[in-house]
Each structure stands twice: as structure tokens, then as C-alpha cells.
Scaffold this motif. Sequence first.
Motif, PDB file in Angstrom:
ATOM      1  N   ASN A   6       0.819  -1.200   0.000  1.00 20.41           N
ATOM      2  CA  ASN A   6       0.000   0.000   0.000  1.00 20.41           C
ATOM      3  C   ASN A   6       0.858   1.258   0.000  1.00 20.41           C
ATOM      4  OD1 ASN A   6      -2.578  -1.506   0.716  1.00 20.41           O
ATOM      5  ND2 ASN A   6      -1.377  -1.902   2.560  1.00 20.41           N
ATOM      6  N   TRP A   7       0.297   2.312  -0.535  1.00 15.02           N
ATOM      7  CA  TRP A   7       0.835   3.653  -0.348  1.00 15.02           C
ATOM      8  C   TRP A   7      -0.161   4.451   0.483  1.00 15.02           C
ATOM      9  CZ3 TRP A   7       5.593   5.352  -1.261  1.00 15.02           C
ATOM     10  CH2 TRP A   7       6.397   4.663  -2.184  1.00 15.02           C
ATOM     11  N   TYR A   8       0.336   5.075   1.533  1.00 15.40           N
ATOM     12  CA  TYR A   8      -0.421   5.995   2.354  1.00 15.40           C
ATOM     13  C   TYR A   8       0.202   7.384   2.213  1.00 15.40           C
ATOM     14  CZ  TYR A   8      -2.720   2.210   4.997  1.00 15.40           C
ATOM     15  OH  TYR A   8      -3.471   1.124   5.373  1.00 15.40           O
ATOM     16  N   ARG A   9      -0.535   8.394   2.642  1.00 13.65           N
ATOM     17  CA  ARG A   9       0.042   9.734   2.716  1.00 13.65           C
ATOM     18  C   ARG A   9      -0.532  10.468   3.922  1.00 13.65           C
ATOM     19  NH1 ARG A   9      -2.728  12.647  -2.611  1.00 13.65           N
ATOM     20  NH2 ARG A   9      -4.857  12.819  -1.772  1.00 13.65           N
ATOM     21  N   GLN A  10       0.268  11.408   4.401  1.00  7.59           N
ATOM     22  CA  GLN A  10      -0.164  12.216   5.536  1.00  7.59           C
ATOM     23  C   GLN A  10       0.255  13.654   5.296  1.00  7.59           C
ATOM     24  OE1 GLN A  10       1.102  10.837   9.403  1.00  7.59           O
ATOM     25  NE2 GLN A  10      -0.586  11.920  10.394  1.00  7.59           N
ATOM     26  N   ALA A  11      -0.736  14.513   5.197  1.00  7.05           N
ATOM     27  CA  ALA A  11      -0.495  15.944   5.049  1.00  7.05           C
ATOM     28  C   ALA A  11      -0.442  16.586   6.427  1.00  7.05           C
ATOM     29  CB  ALA A  11      -1.605  16.562   4.206  1.00  7.05           C
ATOM     30  N   PRO A  12       0.199  17.739   6.538  1.00 11.48           N
ATOM     31  CA  PRO A  12       0.289  18.418   7.841  1.00 11.48           C
ATOM     32  C   PRO A  12      -1.085  18.657   8.442  1.00 11.48           C
ATOM     33  CG  PRO A  12       1.761  19.452   6.266  1.00 11.48           C
ATOM     34  CD  PRO A  12       0.941  18.464   5.489  1.00 11.48           C
ATOM     35  N   GLY A  13      -1.243  18.267   9.699  1.00  8.77           N
ATOM     36  CA  GLY A  13      -2.496  18.492  10.402  1.00  8.77           C
ATOM     37  C   GLY A  13      -3.616  17.541  10.040  1.00  8.77           C
ATOM     38  N   LYS A  14      -3.314  16.544   9.199  1.00  8.84           N
ATOM     39  CA  LYS A  14      -4.349  15.598   8.768  1.00  8.84           C
ATOM     40  C   LYS A  14      -3.954  14.176   9.155  1.00  8.84           C
ATOM     41  CE  LYS A  14      -6.184  18.256   4.893  1.00  8.84           C
ATOM     42  NZ  LYS A  14      -6.603  18.189   3.450  1.00  8.84           N
ATOM     43  N   GLU A  15      -4.947  13.301   9.167  1.00  9.61           N
ATOM     44  CA  GLU A  15      -4.680  11.900   9.454  1.00  9.61           C
ATOM     45  C   GLU A  15      -4.067  11.214   8.233  1.00  9.61           C
ATOM     46  OE1 GLU A  15      -8.187  11.034  12.760  1.00  9.61           O
ATOM     47  OE2 GLU A  15      -8.120   9.901  10.897  1.00  9.61           O
ATOM     48  N   ARG A  16      -3.345  10.141   8.508  1.00  5.94           N
ATOM     49  CA  ARG A  16      -2.783   9.353   7.417  1.00  5.94           C
ATOM     50  C   ARG A  16      -3.922   8.688   6.652  1.00  5.94           C
ATOM     51  NH1 ARG A  16       2.403   5.637   8.679  1.00  5.94           N
ATOM     52  NH2 ARG A  16       2.967   7.669   9.555  1.00  5.94           N
TER      53      ARG A  16
END
Length: 121
Positions: A35-45
Motif C-alpha cells: 500500500n501507499w499511504y500519505r499524511q499531510a500536515p495536520g491531517k490523518e494518514r
Amino acid sequence: QVQLVEFGGGLVQPGGSLRVSCAASGSISSIGVMNWYRQAPGKERELVATITRGGNTNYADSVKGRFTISRDNAKNTVYLQMNSLKPEDTAVYYCNGRVLPIGMPNFRDYWGQGTQVTVSS
């Protein structure tokens, strides 16, 4: 010991393309779903894309038609090709894999350290 290492993040302009890679190494017997996940500042993964060992894929609605996940089982590597990038794609991108270490009875979850993708003009 099993490691997942991501490569290929960076800065790209809106509308541009980028490919990130994730290589698994170590005492590996088999790799299942990746899988690829991402996490932006202030947001959940969030889960971005999934690929089974057989090549079946699934994508988050936000990236469908723009991102493509693929894998090379011989190289224990998974890729994420990102096209038509938008500023809201800016995040740290993490690779996750279900790995069966040599000598172990069960698959385990492993994570990479993450790679920064920034979409900005």
C-alpha cells in the motif's frame, strides 16, 4: 530484519508528474499486499493505493485516474506513478507492506520512513 525504503519524493509543479518507489529488503520469504499511504500536515494518514501480489489495484477516490500503483515482485519493489499533481497532493508518502519474514509463521506489517512530495509553483 525487514526494511522498506522509499525513494523519489521531491518538489513538483502543479500538473506535473512524479514517481515514488519503495524497495523491501532483508530476510523476506514473501510479500503480500502493498500500500501507499500519505499524511499531510495536520491531517490523518490516509490510504492512497493498494496492490495485491497478483496485481489487483484499488485507489482512493481523490487520486483515481491520476495515480497508478504497480509492483515488481522479482525486485520486491512497489511504485506509485503520480500524474496531474495538485497542491492538495502535498504530503509525506509512506509505503506499507504485508511481509512474511523468513522463518516466521505469519505475515507482518512493515512501514517505510516516508518521502516528502510537495506540489507547488
